[in-house]
Design a protein around this motif. Structure first.
Motif, short mmCIF file in Angstrom:
data_model
loop_
_atom_site.label_atom_id
_atom_site.label_comp_id
_atom_site.label_asym_id
_atom_site.label_seq_id
_atom_site.Cartn_x
_atom_site.Cartn_y
_atom_site.Cartn_z
N ALA A 122 0.83 -1.21 0.00
CA ALA A 122 0.00 0.00 0.00
C ALA A 122 0.86 1.26 0.00
O ALA A 122 0.36 2.36 0.15
CB ALA A 122 -0.93 0.00 1.20
N GLY A 123 2.16 1.09 -0.13
CA GLY A 123 3.04 2.27 -0.16
C GLY A 123 3.46 2.73 1.23
O GLY A 123 4.00 3.81 1.40
N LEU A 124 3.21 1.87 2.25
CA LEU A 124 3.62 2.23 3.62
C LEU A 124 4.90 1.52 4.02
O LEU A 124 5.24 1.45 5.20
CB LEU A 124 2.51 1.86 4.61
CG LEU A 124 1.27 2.74 4.58
CD1 LEU A 124 0.22 2.24 5.55
CD2 LEU A 124 1.63 4.18 4.93
N SER A 125 5.55 0.94 3.04
CA SER A 125 6.86 0.33 3.27
C SER A 125 6.82 -0.90 4.15
O SER A 125 7.63 -1.07 5.06
CB SER A 125 7.78 1.38 3.89
OG SER A 125 8.99 1.28 3.29
N SER A 209 -5.35 3.43 -2.36
CA SER A 209 -6.16 3.29 -3.58
C SER A 209 -6.49 1.83 -3.87
O SER A 209 -7.34 1.55 -4.70
CB SER A 209 -5.41 3.87 -4.78
OG SER A 209 -4.29 3.04 -5.08
N LYS A 210 -5.76 0.93 -3.20
CA LYS A 210 -5.88 -0.53 -3.43
C LYS A 210 -5.41 -0.93 -4.82
O LYS A 210 -5.66 -2.06 -5.24
CB LYS A 210 -7.32 -1.02 -3.24
CG LYS A 210 -7.96 -0.59 -1.95
CD LYS A 210 -7.69 -1.61 -0.89
CE LYS A 210 -8.33 -1.20 0.40
NZ LYS A 210 -8.68 -2.23 1.26
N VAL A 211 -4.78 -0.03 -5.52
CA VAL A 211 -4.28 -0.37 -6.86
C VAL A 211 -2.85 -0.88 -6.73
O VAL A 211 -2.02 -0.24 -6.11
CB VAL A 211 -4.27 0.87 -7.78
CG1 VAL A 211 -3.62 0.55 -9.12
CG2 VAL A 211 -5.68 1.37 -7.98
N LYS A 212 -2.60 -2.03 -7.29
CA LYS A 212 -1.23 -2.56 -7.31
C LYS A 212 -0.89 -2.84 -8.76
O LYS A 212 -1.32 -3.83 -9.33
CB LYS A 212 -1.14 -3.84 -6.48
CG LYS A 212 -1.40 -3.60 -5.00
CD LYS A 212 -1.36 -4.88 -4.23
CE LYS A 212 -1.65 -4.74 -2.74
NZ LYS A 212 -2.58 -3.75 -2.29
N HIS A 213 -0.18 -1.93 -9.38
CA HIS A 213 0.14 -2.11 -10.79
C HIS A 213 1.29 -3.10 -10.99
O HIS A 213 2.30 -2.99 -10.32
CB HIS A 213 0.50 -0.77 -11.43
CG HIS A 213 -0.69 0.05 -11.77
ND1 HIS A 213 -0.62 1.21 -12.46
CD2 HIS A 213 -2.01 -0.15 -11.51
CE1 HIS A 213 -1.84 1.72 -12.61
NE2 HIS A 213 -2.69 0.91 -12.04
N ALA A 214 1.11 -4.02 -11.92
CA ALA A 214 2.20 -4.93 -12.28
C ALA A 214 3.29 -4.07 -12.95
O ALA A 214 3.04 -2.92 -13.29
CB ALA A 214 1.68 -5.98 -13.24
N GLN A 307 -4.28 7.06 -12.55
CA GLN A 307 -5.55 7.78 -12.51
C GLN A 307 -6.19 7.75 -11.12
O GLN A 307 -6.72 8.75 -10.65
CB GLN A 307 -6.47 7.15 -13.54
CG GLN A 307 -7.52 8.10 -14.02
CD GLN A 307 -8.65 7.32 -14.68
OE1 GLN A 307 -8.43 6.22 -15.22
NE2 GLN A 307 -9.83 7.87 -14.63
N GLU A 308 -6.13 6.59 -10.47
CA GLU A 308 -6.77 6.45 -9.16
C GLU A 308 -6.13 7.40 -8.15
O GLU A 308 -6.83 8.03 -7.34
CB GLU A 308 -6.64 5.00 -8.66
CG GLU A 308 -7.41 3.98 -9.48
CD GLU A 308 -6.68 3.48 -10.74
OE1 GLU A 308 -5.64 4.08 -11.13
OE2 GLU A 308 -7.17 2.51 -11.35
N LEU A 309 -4.79 7.49 -8.17
CA LEU A 309 -4.11 8.39 -7.22
C LEU A 309 -4.44 9.85 -7.55
O LEU A 309 -4.68 10.65 -6.64
CB LEU A 309 -2.59 8.17 -7.27
CG LEU A 309 -2.09 6.81 -6.76
CD1 LEU A 309 -0.60 6.65 -7.06
CD2 LEU A 309 -2.34 6.67 -5.26
N GLY A 328 5.42 7.39 -2.04
CA GLY A 328 6.20 6.16 -2.27
C GLY A 328 6.56 6.00 -3.73
O GLY A 328 6.58 6.96 -4.51
N GLY A 329 6.83 4.77 -4.12
CA GLY A 329 7.30 4.47 -5.47
C GLY A 329 6.30 4.86 -6.54
O GLY A 329 6.67 5.27 -7.63
N GLY A 330 5.00 4.70 -6.26
CA GLY A 330 3.96 5.09 -7.20
C GLY A 330 3.34 3.93 -7.95
O GLY A 330 3.44 2.78 -7.49
N PHE A 331 2.65 4.22 -9.05
CA PHE A 331 1.94 3.22 -9.86
C PHE A 331 0.84 2.53 -9.05
O PHE A 331 0.57 1.35 -9.25
CB PHE A 331 2.90 2.16 -10.42
CG PHE A 331 4.10 2.73 -11.09
CD1 PHE A 331 3.99 3.28 -12.35
CD2 PHE A 331 5.33 2.75 -10.45
CE1 PHE A 331 5.09 3.82 -12.99
CE2 PHE A 331 6.45 3.30 -11.07
CZ PHE A 331 6.32 3.83 -12.34
N GLY A 332 0.24 3.24 -8.12
CA GLY A 332 -0.73 2.63 -7.21
C GLY A 332 -0.28 2.89 -5.79
O GLY A 332 0.57 3.75 -5.56
N GLY A 333 -0.86 2.16 -4.83
CA GLY A 333 -0.51 2.42 -3.44
C GLY A 333 -1.35 3.55 -2.89
O GLY A 333 -2.52 3.70 -3.24
#
Ligand code: GLA
Length: 380
Positions: A122-125, A209-214, A307-309, A328-333
């Motif tokens: 979730a980007g919280l490390s 966002s619950k998005v986890k991009h591959a 888009q979600e972020l 965080g790193g991005g692409f979701g989270g």
């Protein structure tokens, strides 16, 4: 796997007692994608944890179990290959064991079970927290207490080699060095750590966002590579040593993509400096604008948002957040939001409801407290 003293045999060189450690997750107020270019970052440890309970097992193997995984793993200490698929979480724990052993620490076999209320991915490390909880288990069993910088560097090298993620040092240092009620100011070129109190009228809210991009890991590595093209061009170690004027005059030689990546890094470093000054002056409006500018730069120049972020950041603005940006790193989270403490419960409810209305998707919002860093809780 439950850990009961009766089940375990001779402990060898290590402590035979039960050891408990805990490591928090982290947020990052500002300073995104600058740690690996020698920038200053402003993360904070938060009250979501990975906890470990462990005991030496007198064998030459690590026995791992986790509340988040169905399968227990038994790994010979000599094992050298990263794990994949469902077992890839083990890289963050076993990789740390391997790195301590590589560094000459005589780590013997132990059993360890992890419990977590820190959402994964979730980007919280959660990765740095798992690494650090493991590192502290090793140190408690060996009666060691490494300087936190050395511990963070060992954990980072485990992540590079075992998890294959060429991360910077921000997460491991933030998880180790958190100060209650404060954001940290970490200079990633000298590894010096300072802290700054979060004004009492402000609260931090994380919205997942619950998005986890591959492909995210590959994209992270590509961003680093673009920055390295720019540092090679300027013949400097870090983009921290390049001014925006120098960058602008090299725009055409660098090419558009590398130019924009470097522009994010250089402008973000300036935003961190201004944000720290704004917090010190309790100028929350200025701090909020800098968070917004950070998000735009990550979206447009660094291209690590999604888009979600972007939608979550827009809604946060409409709901009156002081500042909001991807983290965080991005692409979701997740996004990190600074909101007036008085309105925090309302904000948490409203952002989830508005996001559902606009997208039909479920986000999760939580107000977090800024807490102290990872620690050994007890050795029985
Ligand atoms: C991930 C990495 C960090 C840092 C951030 C972006 O969290 O682990 O080192 O680079 O992305 O700021």
């Amino acid at each position: 796997m439950s850990i009961s003293p009766s089940k375990l045999s001779t402990p060898g060189a290590q402590s035979s007692g039960i050891v408990r450690t805990r490591a928090p997750g982290r947020i990052n107020l500002i300073g995104e994608h600058v740690d690996y270019q020698g920038g200053v970052v402003m993360p904070a440890a938060v009250n979501r944890y990975i906890k470990a309970v462990a005991q030496a097992n007198g064998r030459s193997e690590l026995r791992l179990s986790s509340s988040q995984s169905h399968e227990d793993l038994v790994i010979p200490l000599e094992h050298r290959m990263p794990f994949s698929g469902d077992n890839s979480w083990a890289n963050y724990a076993f990789g740390v064991v391997a790195k301590y052993r590589d560094a000459g620490y005589p780590v013997a076999g132990f059993d360890v079970r992890f419990e977590s209320n820190l959402p994964l991915g979730a980007g919280l490390s959660s990765s740095a927290a798992l690494e650090t909880a493991t590192a502290l288990v090793i140190e408690a069993l060996l009666g060691l207490n490494l300087p936190q910088t050395e511990r963070a560097l060992l954990c980072q090298s485990a992540e590079h080699e075992w998890a294959g993620v060429p991360c910077g040092i921000m997460d491991q240092l933030a998880v180790n060095a958190g100060v209650a009620g404060h954001a940290l100011k970490i200079d990633c070129s000298t590894l010096e750590i300072d802290s700054a109190p979060l004004p009492a009228n402000l609260s931090a809210v994380v919205v997942d966002s619950k998005v986890k991009h591959a492909l995210a890991d590959g994209e992270y590595a590509k961003r680093r590579a673009d920055c390295e093209d720019a540092t090679a061009f300027f013949d400097v170690e870090f983009l921290r040593d390049v001014t925006i004027g120098e960058l602008d005059s090299a725009q055409f030689q660098l090419g558009e993509r590398v130019y924009r990546r470097a522009r994010h890094v250089i402008t973000e470093m300036a935003r961190v400096r201004d944000f720290a000054a704004a917090l010190e002056a309790s100028d929350t409006a200025a701090a909020g604008l800098l968070m917004a500018a950070s998000h735009s730069s990550l979206r447009n120049d660094y291209e690590v948002s999604c888009q979600e972020l972007d939608t979550l950041v827009d809604i946060a603005g409409e709901l009156g957040a002081i500042g909001a940006r991807m983290m965080g790193g991005g692409f979701g989270g997740s996004t990190v939001n600074l909101v007036e403490t008085d309105g925090v419960s309302r904000f948490v409810e409203d952002i989830v409801a508005r996001y559902r209305e606009e997208t039909g998707a479920e986000a999760e919002a939580v107000a977090v407290k800024l807490v102290g860093g990872a620690r050994i809780e007890n050795v029985e």
